[in-house]
Write a protein that holds these residues in place. Structure first.
Motif, PDB file in Angstrom:
ATOM      1  N   PHE A 181       2.988  -0.541 -15.547  1.00 27.13           N
ATOM      2  CA  PHE A 181       3.086  -1.990 -15.094  1.00 27.13           C
ATOM      3  C   PHE A 181       2.044  -2.576 -15.957  1.00 27.13           C
ATOM      4  O   PHE A 181       2.009  -3.850 -16.088  1.00 27.13           O
ATOM      5  CB  PHE A 181       2.789  -2.117 -13.799  1.00 27.13           C
ATOM      6  N   ALA A 183       0.856  -4.584 -18.852  1.00 29.91           N
ATOM      7  CA  ALA A 183       1.460  -5.701 -19.689  1.00 29.91           C
ATOM      8  C   ALA A 183       0.517  -6.569 -20.710  1.00 29.91           C
ATOM      9  O   ALA A 183       0.854  -7.755 -20.821  1.00 29.91           O
ATOM     10  CB  ALA A 183       2.018  -6.724 -18.620  1.00 29.91           C
ATOM     11  N   SER A 214      -2.494  -1.593 -21.188  1.00 29.00           N
ATOM     12  CA  SER A 214      -3.320  -2.603 -20.658  1.00 29.00           C
ATOM     13  C   SER A 214      -4.603  -2.664 -21.361  1.00 29.00           C
ATOM     14  O   SER A 214      -5.824  -1.996 -20.761  1.00 29.00           O
ATOM     15  CB  SER A 214      -3.668  -2.230 -19.042  1.00 29.00           C
ATOM     16  N   ASP A 317       2.227  -9.781 -14.768  1.00 32.45           N
ATOM     17  CA  ASP A 317       3.591  -9.740 -15.603  1.00 32.45           C
ATOM     18  C   ASP A 317       4.204 -10.894 -16.004  1.00 32.45           C
ATOM     19  O   ASP A 317       4.648 -11.603 -15.370  1.00 32.45           O
ATOM     20  CB  ASP A 317       4.614  -8.756 -14.431  1.00 32.45           C
ATOM     21  N   GLU A 320       7.457 -12.375 -15.199  1.00 33.36           N
ATOM     22  CA  GLU A 320       7.796 -12.687 -13.782  1.00 33.36           C
ATOM     23  C   GLU A 320       7.158 -14.169 -13.592  1.00 33.36           C
ATOM     24  O   GLU A 320       5.831 -14.043 -13.736  1.00 33.36           O
ATOM     25  CB  GLU A 320       7.461 -11.511 -12.881  1.00 33.36           C
ATOM     26  N   THR A 328       8.001  -4.083  -7.736  1.00 35.40           N
ATOM     27  CA  THR A 328       6.563  -3.667  -7.962  1.00 35.40           C
ATOM     28  C   THR A 328       5.719  -3.246  -6.748  1.00 35.40           C
ATOM     29  O   THR A 328       5.148  -2.484  -6.593  1.00 35.40           O
ATOM     30  CB  THR A 328       5.960  -4.364  -9.114  1.00 35.40           C
ATOM     31  N   PRO A 427       6.915  -3.085 -19.491  1.00 37.02           N
ATOM     32  CA  PRO A 427       6.144  -4.571 -19.893  1.00 37.02           C
ATOM     33  C   PRO A 427       5.601  -4.460 -21.051  1.00 37.02           C
ATOM     34  O   PRO A 427       5.758  -5.387 -21.662  1.00 37.02           O
ATOM     35  CB  PRO A 427       5.461  -4.799 -18.471  1.00 37.02           C
TER      36      PRO A 427
END
Length: 525
Positions: A181, A183, A214, A317, A320, A328, A427
């Protein structure tokens, strides 16, 4: 049957349906050109001190949008969407600012001109601002403009001991969340101007890590030399509390040099200890509980135990509209249940060092083919370790689906398996691909476009007059609540500060100096 399966089998459907979650989502306000908005917190959003759903984080330009506690994932997302809708409508009414949809910040002005959050003239309002001034002196303001999503999570009938076992396993396996996750593989070059870093240039005005996931959670993010000296153990509430109390009361020479006040009498920070207050301790996850007005968080934990955990490593994200989606969240629910149910041996100093290594490596190079992490002193492939975890998640997802109906938790695990095998769909990879294909490798260009698309999409959603009126009333009520707090203040601020940071307020009630004059004040700084 494994212990994990036994523990899972002991969870009734009713208890599995008792999972509760809430979201706190930070976002910078940005101008259309991708630069930080330097305007005050919009008055129509109410008081940042007292509004239950809309406040600010470090900066006056950094909104924090907050949901209530929800038993249902969709209900949580629906509330977060509505808070966004109202916020965007206020911003549209006032001008053309928008929320920056990336965790890494937009174009930043010189450090000293990034505005610190302001919360009015009350003692608690002033303390919130002074705490942020202390952060700016200690770490610089740029670092504080990084934004993320905090996921608050609880399950009924879980003891403090069990929550700490969850936290230990979460820290061991957090690399998987960063990988799946993360991003924020790129950033505007203004963020790293004048500081050492390992980023590679990309296009004009952007920096990145080619296999990064990240940057927010790596060496560029919430890092501190002083805090690196802390090897906080999560083996028990008592041990954790003792570590935190030590950091809150230990003098730190660099911060003593800064001093509490400058020569002009303005406040530089709340305290000269290694941590000013509990919230300054950075971590991927925190044990939490709701506190009483005027109460220190550490005292609340010691008195009444852990009530929930706060997951702090989730990036926004940018694909989104509100920064996170239902799949998620369901993955997080499965992940956290696994952390709770799996065996969780005590942590050690060596393991704590390994976990820091794994976090920084995954943040900077997580998608690098063949990347190896450290596991109990030996190398382990990230994707192999991740696949092992996802296999263990399957029965937990099935149990949640049986309790709730449908197959959405299992689908979230299947999506994660696909992402583990095909990192181009992650992502972090999609951000770099979109930057290359449509924005000349410009981080700001990509996030500007995504921010504008998000703004348009949320403004286009239906929003009834009744919903608008409810939010407007909440804003008015929050302003009135701030006025009442300010009118009730009688104590000089210096005395308030001294009492708030007093070590005596960190222990159990029998050792606590009670301060009834603070009881009507919100305590969270």
């Amino acid at each position: 049957m494994s212990k994990l399966q036994e523990r899972l089998g002991a969870l009734t459907p009713a208890r599995l349906k008792g999972v509760r979650r809430g979201i706190e989502k930070e976002s910078l306000r940005a101008q259309p050109d991708g630069k930080l908005a330097l305007t005050p917190h919009p008055a129509a959003l109410g008081s940042a001190l007292t509004h239950p759903h809309i406040t600010t984080d470090f900066s006056e330009s950094q909104l924090e949008l907050i949901t209530g506690v929800h038993a249902d994932v969709e209900a949580c997302l629906a509330e977060l969407t509505q808070v966004h809708q109202f916020t965007y409508r206020v911003l549209a009414e006032a001008g053309d600012e928008r929320l920056w949809v990336s965790s890494m910040p937009c174009g930043l002005p010189p450090d000293e001109t990034i505005p610190i959050g302001r919360y009015g003239s009350s003692n608690v309002g002033r303390a919130k601002s002074v705490y942020r001034m202390g952060l700016s002196h200690r770490y610089g303001r740029r670092m504080q403009t990084i934004s993320g999503i905090h996921y608050n999570w609880s399950l009924p009938e879980v003891s403090s001991e069990q929550y700490f076992a969850l936290i230990r396993n979460f820290r061991r396996h957090a690399f998987l969340l960063l990988y799946l996750f993360g991003a924020s593989p790129a950033v505007c070059s203004t963020f790293v101007a004048g500081r050492a870093h390992e980023l590679k240039p990309l296009g004009e005005g952007s920096m990145h890590m080619p296999h990064g996931t990240s940057l927010r959670m790596g060496r560029l993010g919430y890092q501190s030399e002083a805090q690196a000296s802390l090897a906080v153990s999560y083996n028990s509430l008592d041990g954790y509390a003792a570590s935190l109390q030590d950091a809150l009361t230990r003098p730190w020479s660099a911060y003593e040099t800064i001093g509490i006040q400058n020569l002009g009498g303005e406040y530089n920070q709340l305290a000269t200890s290694l941590l000013q207050i509990e919230n300054e301790f950075y971590g991927t996850i925190r044990p939490k509980r709701v506190i009483f007005p005027g109460e220190r968080p550490l005292h609340a934990l010691r008195e009444r135990g852990v009530e929930y955990v706060e997951v702090r490593l989730m990036d926004l994200d940018p694909f989104e509209p509100i920064g996170i989606n239902a799949s998620t969240m369901r993955f997080l629910d499965v992940f956290l249940l696994h952390c709770l149910l799996a065996d969780s041996p005590p942590d050690t100093r060596d393991e704590i060092a390994e976990l820091a290594h794994n976090q920084n490596l995954t943040a900077a190079r997580g998608r690098e083919p063949g990347l190896k992490l450290l596991r109990s002193g030996r190398e382990q492939g990230l994707t192999e370790w991740g696949a092992e975890l996802l296999e263990a998640f399957g029965p937990i997802a099935d149990a949640l689906d049986a309790a709730h109906g449908g197959s959405r938790h299992a689908e979230a695990i299947r999506a994660a398996r696909k992402a583990l095998a095909e990192p181009a769909g992650l992502p972090s990879a999609r951000v770099l691909e979109a930057m290359a294909q449509s924005h000349d490798d410009s981080f700001v260009g990509f996030v500007r476009a995504r921010s504008e698309e998000t703004r348009a999409a949320l403004l286009a959603l239906p929003f009834s007059a009744e919903q608008q009126a409810l939010f407007e009333r909440a804003s008015r009520d929050s302003v009135e609540a701030q006025k009442q707090i300010e009118a009730a203040d009688t104590m000089p601020f210096e005395l308030y500060r001294e009492q708030y940071v007093s070590p005596a307020r960190l222990g159990f009630r029998k050792h606590w100096i009670d301060a009834p004059h603070m009881a009507s004040q919100p305590a969270a700084l």
